[in-house]
Design a protein around this motif. Structure first.
Motif, PDB file in Angstrom:
ATOM      1  N   SER A 280       0.822  -1.205   0.000  1.00  0.00           N
ATOM      2  CA  SER A 280       0.000   0.000   0.000  1.00  0.00           C
ATOM      3  C   SER A 280       0.856   1.255   0.000  1.00  0.00           C
ATOM      4  O   SER A 280       0.548   2.228  -0.691  1.00  0.00           O
ATOM      5  CB  SER A 280      -0.928   0.014   1.212  1.00  0.00           C
ATOM      6  OG  SER A 280      -1.785  -1.100   1.174  1.00  0.00           O
ATOM      7  N   ILE A 281       1.932   1.247   0.759  1.00  0.00           N
ATOM      8  CA  ILE A 281       2.831   2.399   0.795  1.00  0.00           C
ATOM      9  C   ILE A 281       3.489   2.596  -0.567  1.00  0.00           C
ATOM     10  O   ILE A 281       3.583   3.719  -1.063  1.00  0.00           O
ATOM     11  CB  ILE A 281       3.878   2.228   1.910  1.00  0.00           C
ATOM     12  CG1 ILE A 281       3.200   2.353   3.273  1.00  0.00           C
ATOM     13  CG2 ILE A 281       5.003   3.246   1.782  1.00  0.00           C
ATOM     14  CD1 ILE A 281       4.080   2.000   4.442  1.00  0.00           C
ATOM     15  N   CYS A 282       3.942   1.520  -1.189  1.00  0.00           N
ATOM     16  CA  CYS A 282       4.572   1.610  -2.512  1.00  0.00           C
ATOM     17  C   CYS A 282       3.599   2.139  -3.557  1.00  0.00           C
ATOM     18  O   CYS A 282       3.953   2.993  -4.373  1.00  0.00           O
ATOM     19  CB  CYS A 282       5.121   0.249  -2.936  1.00  0.00           C
ATOM     20  SG  CYS A 282       6.542  -0.274  -1.978  1.00  0.00           S
ATOM     21  N   VAL A 283       2.378   1.659  -3.548  1.00  0.00           N
ATOM     22  CA  VAL A 283       1.364   2.134  -4.491  1.00  0.00           C
ATOM     23  C   VAL A 283       1.079   3.614  -4.244  1.00  0.00           C
ATOM     24  O   VAL A 283       0.945   4.393  -5.193  1.00  0.00           O
ATOM     25  CB  VAL A 283       0.078   1.286  -4.390  1.00  0.00           C
ATOM     26  CG1 VAL A 283      -1.080   1.932  -5.126  1.00  0.00           C
ATOM     27  CG2 VAL A 283       0.332  -0.106  -4.921  1.00  0.00           C
ATOM     28  N   GLY A 284       1.017   4.033  -2.996  1.00  0.00           N
ATOM     29  CA  GLY A 284       0.789   5.440  -2.670  1.00  0.00           C
ATOM     30  C   GLY A 284       1.904   6.343  -3.180  1.00  0.00           C
ATOM     31  O   GLY A 284       1.649   7.418  -3.726  1.00  0.00           O
ATOM     32  N   ILE A 285       3.143   5.913  -3.036  1.00  0.00           N
ATOM     33  CA  ILE A 285       4.270   6.707  -3.522  1.00  0.00           C
ATOM     34  C   ILE A 285       4.251   6.806  -5.040  1.00  0.00           C
ATOM     35  O   ILE A 285       4.483   7.866  -5.611  1.00  0.00           O
ATOM     36  CB  ILE A 285       5.602   6.097  -3.017  1.00  0.00           C
ATOM     37  CG1 ILE A 285       5.720   6.308  -1.502  1.00  0.00           C
ATOM     38  CG2 ILE A 285       6.803   6.688  -3.736  1.00  0.00           C
ATOM     39  CD1 ILE A 285       6.866   5.569  -0.867  1.00  0.00           C
ATOM     40  N   ILE A 286       3.958   5.711  -5.703  1.00  0.00           N
ATOM     41  CA  ILE A 286       3.894   5.718  -7.167  1.00  0.00           C
ATOM     42  C   ILE A 286       2.759   6.623  -7.653  1.00  0.00           C
ATOM     43  O   ILE A 286       2.925   7.398  -8.592  1.00  0.00           O
ATOM     44  CB  ILE A 286       3.755   4.286  -7.707  1.00  0.00           C
ATOM     45  CG1 ILE A 286       5.053   3.517  -7.469  1.00  0.00           C
ATOM     46  CG2 ILE A 286       3.372   4.282  -9.180  1.00  0.00           C
ATOM     47  CD1 ILE A 286       4.962   2.034  -7.740  1.00  0.00           C
ATOM     48  N   LEU A 287       1.605   6.559  -7.005  1.00  0.00           N
ATOM     49  CA  LEU A 287       0.482   7.419  -7.389  1.00  0.00           C
ATOM     50  C   LEU A 287       0.816   8.891  -7.177  1.00  0.00           C
ATOM     51  O   LEU A 287       0.475   9.736  -8.010  1.00  0.00           O
ATOM     52  CB  LEU A 287      -0.775   7.048  -6.605  1.00  0.00           C
ATOM     53  CG  LEU A 287      -1.484   5.783  -7.052  1.00  0.00           C
ATOM     54  CD1 LEU A 287      -2.649   5.463  -6.120  1.00  0.00           C
ATOM     55  CD2 LEU A 287      -1.973   5.926  -8.480  1.00  0.00           C
ATOM     56  N   TYR A 288       1.489   9.211  -6.076  1.00  0.00           N
ATOM     57  CA  TYR A 288       1.885  10.598  -5.820  1.00  0.00           C
ATOM     58  C   TYR A 288       2.833  11.087  -6.915  1.00  0.00           C
ATOM     59  O   TYR A 288       2.698  12.201  -7.418  1.00  0.00           O
ATOM     60  CB  TYR A 288       2.543  10.728  -4.449  1.00  0.00           C
ATOM     61  CG  TYR A 288       3.104  12.106  -4.210  1.00  0.00           C
ATOM     62  CD1 TYR A 288       2.262  13.164  -3.905  1.00  0.00           C
ATOM     63  CD2 TYR A 288       4.469  12.359  -4.315  1.00  0.00           C
ATOM     64  CE1 TYR A 288       2.761  14.430  -3.699  1.00  0.00           C
ATOM     65  CE2 TYR A 288       4.976  13.621  -4.115  1.00  0.00           C
ATOM     66  CZ  TYR A 288       4.118  14.655  -3.807  1.00  0.00           C
ATOM     67  OH  TYR A 288       4.628  15.909  -3.611  1.00  0.00           O
ATOM     68  N   ALA A 289       3.798  10.268  -7.300  1.00  0.00           N
ATOM     69  CA  ALA A 289       4.755  10.658  -8.340  1.00  0.00           C
ATOM     70  C   ALA A 289       4.056  10.873  -9.678  1.00  0.00           C
ATOM     71  O   ALA A 289       4.329  11.847 -10.390  1.00  0.00           O
ATOM     72  CB  ALA A 289       5.844   9.595  -8.471  1.00  0.00           C
ATOM     73  N   VAL A 290       3.129   9.992 -10.010  1.00  0.00           N
ATOM     74  CA  VAL A 290       2.416  10.120 -11.282  1.00  0.00           C
ATOM     75  C   VAL A 290       1.515  11.350 -11.268  1.00  0.00           C
ATOM     76  O   VAL A 290       1.481  12.118 -12.236  1.00  0.00           O
ATOM     77  CB  VAL A 290       1.598   8.837 -11.575  1.00  0.00           C
ATOM     78  CG1 VAL A 290       0.614   9.042 -12.707  1.00  0.00           C
ATOM     79  CG2 VAL A 290       2.531   7.685 -11.875  1.00  0.00           C
ATOM     80  N   ILE A 291       0.810  11.558 -10.178  1.00  0.00           N
ATOM     81  CA  ILE A 291      -0.092  12.708 -10.092  1.00  0.00           C
ATOM     82  C   ILE A 291       0.692  14.008 -10.149  1.00  0.00           C
ATOM     83  O   ILE A 291       0.314  14.934 -10.868  1.00  0.00           O
ATOM     84  CB  ILE A 291      -0.965  12.624  -8.824  1.00  0.00           C
ATOM     85  CG1 ILE A 291      -2.005  11.523  -8.997  1.00  0.00           C
ATOM     86  CG2 ILE A 291      -1.649  13.949  -8.525  1.00  0.00           C
ATOM     87  CD1 ILE A 291      -2.776  11.202  -7.735  1.00  0.00           C
ATOM     88  N   SER A 292       1.803  14.097  -9.413  1.00  0.00           N
ATOM     89  CA  SER A 292       2.550  15.353  -9.403  1.00  0.00           C
ATOM     90  C   SER A 292       3.239  15.609 -10.732  1.00  0.00           C
ATOM     91  O   SER A 292       3.302  16.742 -11.194  1.00  0.00           O
ATOM     92  CB  SER A 292       3.562  15.371  -8.257  1.00  0.00           C
ATOM     93  OG  SER A 292       4.580  14.423  -8.484  1.00  0.00           O
ATOM     94  N   ALA A 293       3.764  14.576 -11.362  1.00  0.00           N
ATOM     95  CA  ALA A 293       4.498  14.781 -12.610  1.00  0.00           C
ATOM     96  C   ALA A 293       3.577  14.991 -13.805  1.00  0.00           C
ATOM     97  O   ALA A 293       3.827  15.862 -14.644  1.00  0.00           O
ATOM     98  CB  ALA A 293       5.418  13.596 -12.863  1.00  0.00           C
ATOM     99  N   LEU A 294       2.531  14.228 -13.898  1.00  0.00           N
ATOM    100  CA  LEU A 294       1.698  14.275 -15.094  1.00  0.00           C
ATOM    101  C   LEU A 294       0.498  15.211 -15.002  1.00  0.00           C
ATOM    102  O   LEU A 294       0.015  15.685 -16.022  1.00  0.00           O
ATOM    103  CB  LEU A 294       1.198  12.869 -15.434  1.00  0.00           C
ATOM    104  CG  LEU A 294       2.300  11.850 -15.755  1.00  0.00           C
ATOM    105  CD1 LEU A 294       1.684  10.489 -16.015  1.00  0.00           C
ATOM    106  CD2 LEU A 294       3.122  12.304 -16.937  1.00  0.00           C
ATOM    107  N   ILE A 295       0.032  15.466 -13.805  1.00  0.00           N
ATOM    108  CA  ILE A 295      -1.190  16.254 -13.668  1.00  0.00           C
ATOM    109  C   ILE A 295      -0.921  17.633 -13.059  1.00  0.00           C
ATOM    110  O   ILE A 295      -1.287  18.654 -13.627  1.00  0.00           O
ATOM    111  CB  ILE A 295      -2.236  15.483 -12.834  1.00  0.00           C
ATOM    112  CG1 ILE A 295      -2.614  14.197 -13.564  1.00  0.00           C
ATOM    113  CG2 ILE A 295      -3.465  16.340 -12.572  1.00  0.00           C
ATOM    114  CD1 ILE A 295      -3.478  13.267 -12.773  1.00  0.00           C
TER     115      ILE A 295
END
Length: 124
Positions: free
Chosen positions: A27-42
């Motif tokens: 869950s922590i790994c998925v959260g970090i990946i989602l944060y990176a994708v949201i901040s970089a792409l959106i």
């Protein structure tokens, strides 16, 4: 004659999701990946169009969190109200004549910790 059926009622109730170390780690790994994708792409393109602009000063502090895998850069500081915020200036360490210079940055009013220098967008 009808016989009554006796149903066995479970005495112990279990939690439907078992929390294990593997689940928490995943869950922590998925959260970090989602944060990176949201901040970089959106958030970064939104910041370009709707961010507030201000001046920041380049300091001699270094961004040394992941410098083994990326270039080590100087940080900048800027103030919003009474709070001081920092960001990566994208100026590589060793270029000491840039320390103390002011640069233009963009930040969100609601979340000033998310900020970028304006020249970050020149490469697009």
């Amino acid at each position: 004659m009808t016989k009554k059926k006796h149903y066995r009622i479970s005495a112990s109730k279990t939690f439907p999701i078992r929390l294990t170390i593997g689940n928490v780690y995943f869950s922590i790994c998925v959260g970090i990946i989602l944060y990176a994708v949201i901040s970089a792409l959106i958030l970064t393109p939104i910041l370009k169009h709707y961010g507030n602009q201000c001046k920041a000063v380049i300091t001699d502090n270094e961004s040394s969190l992941f410098h083994r895998y990326t270039t080590n850069c100087y940080l900048y500081e800027f103030y919003v109200g009474d709070e001081t915020y920092t960001g990566n200036s994208l100026i590589e360490v060793g270029n000491k004549d840039k320390i103390g210079d002011t640069i233009e940055i963009l930040y969100f009013q609601c979340c000033p910790s998310f900020n970028r220098p304006i020249y970050y967008y020149e490469n697009e």
